[in-house]
Design an enzyme around this catalytic site. Structure first.
Site, PDB file in Angstrom:
ATOM      1  CE  LYS A  53       0.268   5.964   1.882  1.00  0.00           C
ATOM      2  NZ  LYS A  53       0.541   7.234   1.260  1.00  0.00           N
ATOM      3  CB  SER A  74       1.280  10.438   3.290  1.00  0.00           C
ATOM      4  OG  SER A  74       0.938   9.561   2.184  1.00  0.00           O
ATOM      5  CB  SER A 125       2.692  10.605  -0.634  1.00  0.00           C
ATOM      6  OG  SER A 125       2.110  11.561   0.291  1.00  0.00           O
TER       7      SER A 125
END
Lengths: 93, 482
Positions: free
Chosen positions: B74, B149, B173
């Site tokens: 990420k 997210s 997320s």
């Protein structure tokens, strides 16, 4: 929440709100604050605030240097810097 | 030989039996990234150095636990020498001089970080529509959001590009995109995984974790991600078990808490029946269902939307155009430098949350909002403490439904915030929680959430793995069952 409040908190946040977006932001913030206002219905009179789920005191450690000094590498990624300092527009005339 | 849709466990076997070389694996990953470029799952690739690392492994095989396993990171984790944007314009040129502890841990275990995945800007969003680098698409349908997210990470794993990805979870997320993309992801106990080198959003809630195809793979990844780190004062110095060890334990006699005050009225009937069917699977595995009460659960979302923006407004004050990242051009003085840089660099959702944070922390409102929310946060944690005196895990749906269409919720912040209705409470209480696929509605996957007691990831992974030995929802891919 109104235009004046949004102007104040925008300045506290060092943000400038575009005038064409201002109305929508006032409305969104007003809805969010109304939504979180439901917390006021809860009786919390004798409840201690919980700031962190661990509630443990951070452990102390020996005061030894463990990290490498990254001054050069850190200054290299700055938008503007000389050998020793970050550079910004002149503050004192 | 292909690694598409393969698990870590399967790829490890392929490597050890010399069915595929490390270089072939990495080359296939880049081919898959290219073929799936429409997903927009990656922001920055790390091709040359990944191929070099794979060649080195072919020349000098390693017995590290994750040697040669390709992983997508990420774009919230600092990666030394590789651009790290956090999905924001304000960091679109930022190349960190160091790597996050989690990244170091995974790479020391042999993982090859093939690239950085797209995400909601500063992890603020539930649909991956707030990224400066554009929407991420769900491999299950180009019009569908992947969740957020950690949307790029979820999309990359779901499309079979990589067997594993890192994610972070502040209010859901990892779990919400895992649910919407049909993969497995776990948010560990707060403090299990070091936050050093993670770009902070809400420091009392943020936690990193793995996203993969199975609970078993999540256990393998978690074994390496967890560590006590003196560079993070909230990193726990507790025994870290081998999460694989107890994964096959029988569930007979174990207790599943079913939340009796969970409001399912806003859910579609098929979402409820998917949830209830999985509870029955656990009964047939020998577990017992126990009704529990979490009376303050419905206050999770409003509590979160005071605490998280407050911490975000403080954390994001570091982005000022002075020390790193983007700086606005030709400011007339220092104050204008701050204001212009931040106004140009942040997107609308990030600005909205900073403003809410500044409001609830400002003089005159601090007690009414911030202190009040922290008090309710304690009530929510207390509910969980009481529930876990009776049960081993608690189950809920992960999300209110399967993936929704891009654009359908973006104009109404509250509707978007309610996406995390079931996931947020675990962050507020600091508890570990996982999402794993448990059904499919109109060819869109959906997940089950398993919440565990403090530091008890092992039991969650045990429940998840046993479920996946009995069901095949985790084997569903956008191209059929694999």
């Amino acid at each position: 929440m109104d235009k004046k409040t949004v102007t104040t908190i925008s300045y506290l946040s060092r943000l400038k709100i575009d005038s064409e977006k201002e109305q929508k932001i006032v409305k969104d913030l007003d809805n969010i604050i109304k939504f979180v206002d439901q917390l006021n219905d809860v009786d919390t009179s004798s409840i201690e605030p919980l700031t962190n789920p661990l509630e443990k005191t951070a452990k102390t450690r020996k005061d030894e240097v463990t990290a490498k000094n990254l001054k050069k590498e850190l200054l290299e990624v700055a938008p503007s810097a000389n050998e020793d300092y970050f550079l910004v527009p002149r503050v004192v005339e | 030989m292909t690694i598409k849709y393969k698990t870590i466990k399967e790829i490890k076997k392929m490597i050890s039996q010399k069915e595929i070389s490390n270089k072939e694996i990495v080359e296939e990953v880049y081919k898959l990234i290219d073929e799936n470029s429409d997903l927009n799952a990656f922001v920055t690739l790390n091709k040359d150095s990944s191929i070099k690392k794979a060649e080195d492994l072919d020349n000098n095989p390693s017995d590290s636990s994750l040697a040669g396993i390709p992983i997508a990171q990420k774009d919230l984790f600092c990666t030394k020498g590789i651009r790290t944007t956090c999905g924001s314009k304000i960091l679109d040129n930022f190349i960190p001089p160091y790597s996050a502890t989690v990244i170091e841990n995974l790479e020391n275990a042999g993982c090859i970080s093939v690239g950085k995945t797209n995400m909601d800007e500063f992890a603020m969003g539930s649909s991956n529509e707030t990224s400066f680098f554009g929407n991420v698409h769900n491999p299950w349908g180009e019009k569908l959001v992947p969740g957020g997210s950690s949307g790029g990470s979820a999309s990359a794993v779901a499309a079979g590009i990589v067997p594993a990805a890192s994610g972070t979870d502040t209010g859901g997320s990892i779990r919400q995109p895992a649910s919407l993309c049909g993969i497995t992801g776990i948010k560990p106990t707060y403090g299990r995984v070091s936050r050093w080198g993670m770009i902070a959003f809400a420091s009392s809630l943020d936690q990193a974790g793995p996203m993969a195809r199975t609970a078993e793979d999540c256990a393998l990844l978690l074994n390496e991600m967890c560590s006590h780190d003196i560079k993070d004062t909230t990193s726990l110095d507790e025994n870290i078990p081998n999460f694989e060890d107890s994964i096959n334990e029988p569930l007979k006699g174990k207790k599943v808490g079913v939340v009796k005050d969970l409001d399912l009225s806003s859910l579609d009937d098929d979402v409820i029946s998917v949830y209830e069917n999985s509870l029955q699977e656990f009964v047939s595995l020998g577990a017992e269902l126990v009704n529990i009460s979490l009376p303050n659960l419905s206050l999770s979302v409003p509590t979160y939307y005071v605490v998280a923006p407050a911490e975000c407004s403080s954390n994001l004050s570091r982005f000022d155009g002075v020390k790193f990242g983007r700086r606005s051009e030709n400011p007339k003085d220092l104050e204008e430098l701050y204001i212009q840089t931040r106004s140009e660099g942040f997107g609308d959702e990030v600005k909205r949350r900073i403003l809410i944070g500044s409001y609830v922390l400002s003089a005159g409102y601090y007690d009414a909002y911030y202190k009040k929310a922290q008090q309710v946060r304690r009530l929510i944690k207390k509910d969980f403490d009481e529930a876990f005196s009776d049960v081993d895990v608690i189950m809920t749906p992960t999300t209110r439904g399967p993936a929704f269409e891009i654009g359908s919720k973006v104009s109404d912040p509250i509707q978007m915030y309610l996406e995390d209705l079931f996931t947020i409470s675990a962050n507020l209480a600091g508890l570990p929680a996982m999402s794993l696929p448990n059904g499919n509605i109109d060819n869109r996957p959906i997940g089950l959430q398993i919440i565990g007691n403090f530091l008890d990831e092992s039991t969650i992974l045990n429940f998840g793995h046993m479920y996946q030995t009995k069901t095949n929802w985790h084997m569903f891919t956008p191209e059929g069952v694999k």
